[in-house]
Design an enzyme around this catalytic site. Structure first.
Site, PDB file in Angstrom:
ATOM      1  N   LYS A  31       1.897  -0.744  16.925  1.00  0.00           N
ATOM      2  CA  LYS A  31       2.313  -1.428  16.527  1.00  0.00           C
ATOM      3  C   LYS A  31       2.499  -2.016  17.867  1.00  0.00           C
ATOM      4  O   LYS A  31       2.651  -3.196  17.627  1.00  0.00           O
ATOM      5  CB  LYS A  31       2.790  -2.280  15.434  1.00  0.00           C
ATOM      6  CG  LYS A  31       4.053  -0.886  14.918  1.00  0.00           C
ATOM      7  CD  LYS A  31       3.755  -0.203  14.050  1.00  0.00           C
ATOM      8  CE  LYS A  31       4.785   1.608  14.067  1.00  0.00           C
ATOM      9  NZ  LYS A  31       4.148   1.939  12.855  1.00  0.00           N
ATOM     10  N   GLU A  59      -6.803  -2.340  12.747  1.00  0.00           N
ATOM     11  CA  GLU A  59      -6.393  -2.666  11.982  1.00  0.00           C
ATOM     12  C   GLU A  59      -4.883  -2.165  10.754  1.00  0.00           C
ATOM     13  O   GLU A  59      -3.519  -2.660   9.875  1.00  0.00           O
ATOM     14  CB  GLU A  59      -7.293  -2.039  10.909  1.00  0.00           C
ATOM     15  CG  GLU A  59      -6.692  -1.906   8.992  1.00  0.00           C
ATOM     16  CD  GLU A  59      -7.641  -3.736   8.990  1.00  0.00           C
ATOM     17  OE1 GLU A  59      -7.808  -4.831   8.321  1.00  0.00           O
ATOM     18  OE2 GLU A  59      -6.327  -4.227   8.065  1.00  0.00           O
ATOM     19  N   ILE A  77      -3.760  -0.623   4.084  1.00  0.00           N
ATOM     20  CA  ILE A  77      -4.329  -1.774   3.457  1.00  0.00           C
ATOM     21  C   ILE A  77      -4.793  -2.042   4.958  1.00  0.00           C
ATOM     22  O   ILE A  77      -4.077  -2.285   5.220  1.00  0.00           O
ATOM     23  CB  ILE A  77      -2.823  -3.115   3.645  1.00  0.00           C
ATOM     24  CG1 ILE A  77      -1.959  -1.794   1.874  1.00  0.00           C
ATOM     25  CG2 ILE A  77      -2.792  -4.112   2.616  1.00  0.00           C
ATOM     26  CD1 ILE A  77      -0.686  -2.461   1.824  1.00  0.00           C
ATOM     27  N   ASP A 108      10.615  -2.338  13.168  1.00  0.00           N
ATOM     28  CA  ASP A 108       8.748  -1.815  13.688  1.00  0.00           C
ATOM     29  C   ASP A 108       8.665  -3.366  12.210  1.00  0.00           C
ATOM     30  O   ASP A 108       6.944  -3.622  12.795  1.00  0.00           O
ATOM     31  CB  ASP A 108       8.866  -0.596  12.963  1.00  0.00           C
ATOM     32  CG  ASP A 108       7.404  -0.288  12.135  1.00  0.00           C
ATOM     33  OD1 ASP A 108       6.704   0.030  12.685  1.00  0.00           O
ATOM     34  OD2 ASP A 108       7.242  -0.707  10.824  1.00  0.00           O
ATOM     35  N   LYS A 140       5.433  -5.662  13.366  1.00  0.00           N
ATOM     36  CA  LYS A 140       4.037  -5.949  12.816  1.00  0.00           C
ATOM     37  C   LYS A 140       4.001  -7.678  11.988  1.00  0.00           C
ATOM     38  O   LYS A 140       2.949  -7.887  11.992  1.00  0.00           O
ATOM     39  CB  LYS A 140       4.176  -5.334  11.052  1.00  0.00           C
ATOM     40  CG  LYS A 140       3.838  -3.500  11.564  1.00  0.00           C
ATOM     41  CD  LYS A 140       4.389  -3.088  10.257  1.00  0.00           C
ATOM     42  CE  LYS A 140       4.535  -1.646  10.399  1.00  0.00           C
ATOM     43  NZ  LYS A 140       4.781  -0.581   9.487  1.00  0.00           N
TER      44      LYS A 140
HETATM   45  N1  HSE Z   1       7.038   4.071  10.409  1.00  0.00           N
HETATM   46  C1  HSE Z   1       6.191   3.058  10.040  1.00  0.00           C
HETATM   47  C2  HSE Z   1       6.230   2.735   8.233  1.00  0.00           C
HETATM   48  C3  HSE Z   1       5.036   3.652  10.022  1.00  0.00           C
HETATM   49  O1  HSE Z   1       7.535   3.827   8.061  1.00  0.00           O
HETATM   50  O2  HSE Z   1       6.543   2.294   7.380  1.00  0.00           O
HETATM   51  C4  HSE Z   1       3.688   3.137   9.562  1.00  0.00           C
HETATM   52  O3  HSE Z   1       3.954   2.002  10.124  1.00  0.00           O
END
Ligand code: HSE
Length: 427
Positions: A100, A146, A153, A218, A222
């Site tokens: 990502k 994806e 998901i 993160d 996303k």
């Molecule tokens: N570190 C990320 C999480 C992994 O905990 O969602 C999946 O992208």
């Protein structure tokens, strides 16, 4: 036979190898021919692991092998992944990724290369020359990601191909499994943040650097990817207001429980009066929201479309096999469309985001002192507000404000030095 190369033999890379070995026959049947892992690239050796038979340390081996049709990039991070992916696409190889960070930063450009629409990229043209771009155009390949959002998901493909009748006006999600695991455990078990983080790392949910999870970076990447696909124009992740969960305490959890609510790290992007906003922050979610009961490592993405109404995508959001499932799903799709670009473009036009200061929420505000003694001061700043106390949280109470913009809240909070902290309610 479809030959693939896997870049990186970490948690997700080893998961991809495991999924392809475990479901070899059904995967081959779906593709219509055999899918074979010809190479796995990693700097490390893995003595005793059967992967040694296909392990290589030099990327050139892969890029120079015309038999390799699909490169699976599961290295994580921007470099050297960016250089490797770009080279693979320019060499006419399809790429599937779970990365990502790379998709949020360079996804649009990489999709354009796959599609062969890259003449606007001056840097790329200068470095690789028009002949190389022409090769990409002739190949008509795919860059699929994806697994970059929501782990196992399906959400990227639905946004690309199923929800195309709608004007999407909201996409909100619990997009980070590590923080959802931490928050769920903190609330259910009065558990300590550090201890639960360690457990999440041991289970393989967390990023190599857990700061990316717990500070919300993160989830920010996303939601930038999902918003770009949902709204059609490019959302720059660096412009998204991002607040993590490191300041959330067991006391906050006690207030949430007393209110019958849960605290979730929510990544939201919304269209309001023709303006868009995007933010990542911990929010209080009530039982009226389907996101309330999304616990542990599960992720959920709520989408609202003008004709669809509500939809929610729920499932395993992190971990070796769920993520590998999404990556291998892309491999199957790529294998079925080796020379046909099936992913729609990601518009390069930038989506202007509203100043976060204009975004409106009610707030839960914790205040130091005794409720009776602070009543006048609180009323002078916030007006008539509801208050709440939790029996085993002493020396403080909390107030629930009406809807306030971030700017209004900040101006009021500056007048009340007794404020300990604040959490937004989900708008
Ligand atoms: N570190 C990320 C999480 C992994 O905990 O969602 C999946 O992208």
């Amino acid at each position: 036979m479809i030959q693939i190369a896997v870049l990186g033999y970490g948690t997700v890379g080893s998961g991809v190898v495991e999924v392809i070995n475990t479901n070899h026959e059904s995967i081959n049947k779906r593709v219509g021919q055999e899918v074979n892992i010809k190479y796995v690239l990693d700097l490390r050796d893995f003595p005793g692991d059967p992967v040694e038979k296909v392990l290589v340390h030099d990327y050139e081996t892969i890029i120079n092998d015309p038999e390799v049709d699909i490169v699976v990039e599961v290295m994580g991070g921007v470099e050297p992944a960016y250089t490797f992916v770009k080279k693979a696409l320019l060499a006419g190889k399809n790429v599937c990724t779970s990365n990502k960070a790379l998709v949020a930063k360079h996804g649009r450009e990489l999709m354009d290369i796959a599609k062969g629409v890259c003449t606007s990229n001056k840097e790329l043209v200068a470095r690789h020359g028009l002949e190389l771009l022409k090769i990409a155009e002739e190949k008509n390949i795919n860059y699929m990601f994806e697994a970059s959002c929501g782990g196992g998901i399906p959400i990227i493909r639905p946004l690309h191909s199923s929800l195309t009748a709608d004007e999407i006006d909201e996409i909100s999600g619990i997009l980070n499994g590590t923080t959802n695991y931490i928050l769920s455990k903190m609330q259910a078990e009065n558990a300590d943040f550090e201890e639960v983080l360690k457990e999440a790392q041991e289970k393989g949910y967390a990023e190599r650097n857990p700061e990316a999870d717990v500070e919300g970076y993160d989830a920010c990447r996303k939601i930038a990817i999902l918003s770009s696909l949902a709204f059609g124009n490019h959302v720059n992740y660096e412009e998204i207001y991002t607040e993590g969960i490191t300041k959330i305490t067991v006391e906050d959890m006690k207030y949430a429980s007393a209110l019958g609510m849960s605290i979730k790290l929510l990544a939201t992007s919304k269209k309001e009066n023709d303006k868009f906003y995007a933010m990542v922050s911990p929010v209080l979610v009530g039982t009226d929201s389907p996101l309330y009961s999304v616990n542990d490592v599960f992720n959920a993405i709520f989408v609202h479309g003008n004709v669809l109404g509500d939809a929610m995508f729920y499932g395993s959001g992190a971990g070796k096999l769920p993520t590998a499932s999404a990556v291998v799903g892309d491999v199957v799709d790529c294998a079925k469309h080796l020379h046909e670009n099936v992913m729609t473009s990601w518009n390069s036009e930038k989506l202007d985001l509203m100043d976060i200061k204009e975004v409106v929420h009610p707030f839960l505000v914790r205040v130091k002192g005794k409720k009776a003694e602070m009543a006048d001061a609180v009323k002078a700043v916030f007006g008539e507000v509801k208050t709440i106390s939790v029996p085993d949280v002493e020396g403080e109470f909390a107030i629930i404000t009406g809807p306030l913009s971030e700017a209004e809240y900040e101006a009021k909070a500056a007048k009340l030095p007794e404020i300990i902290s604040r959490i937004r309610f989900k708008a």
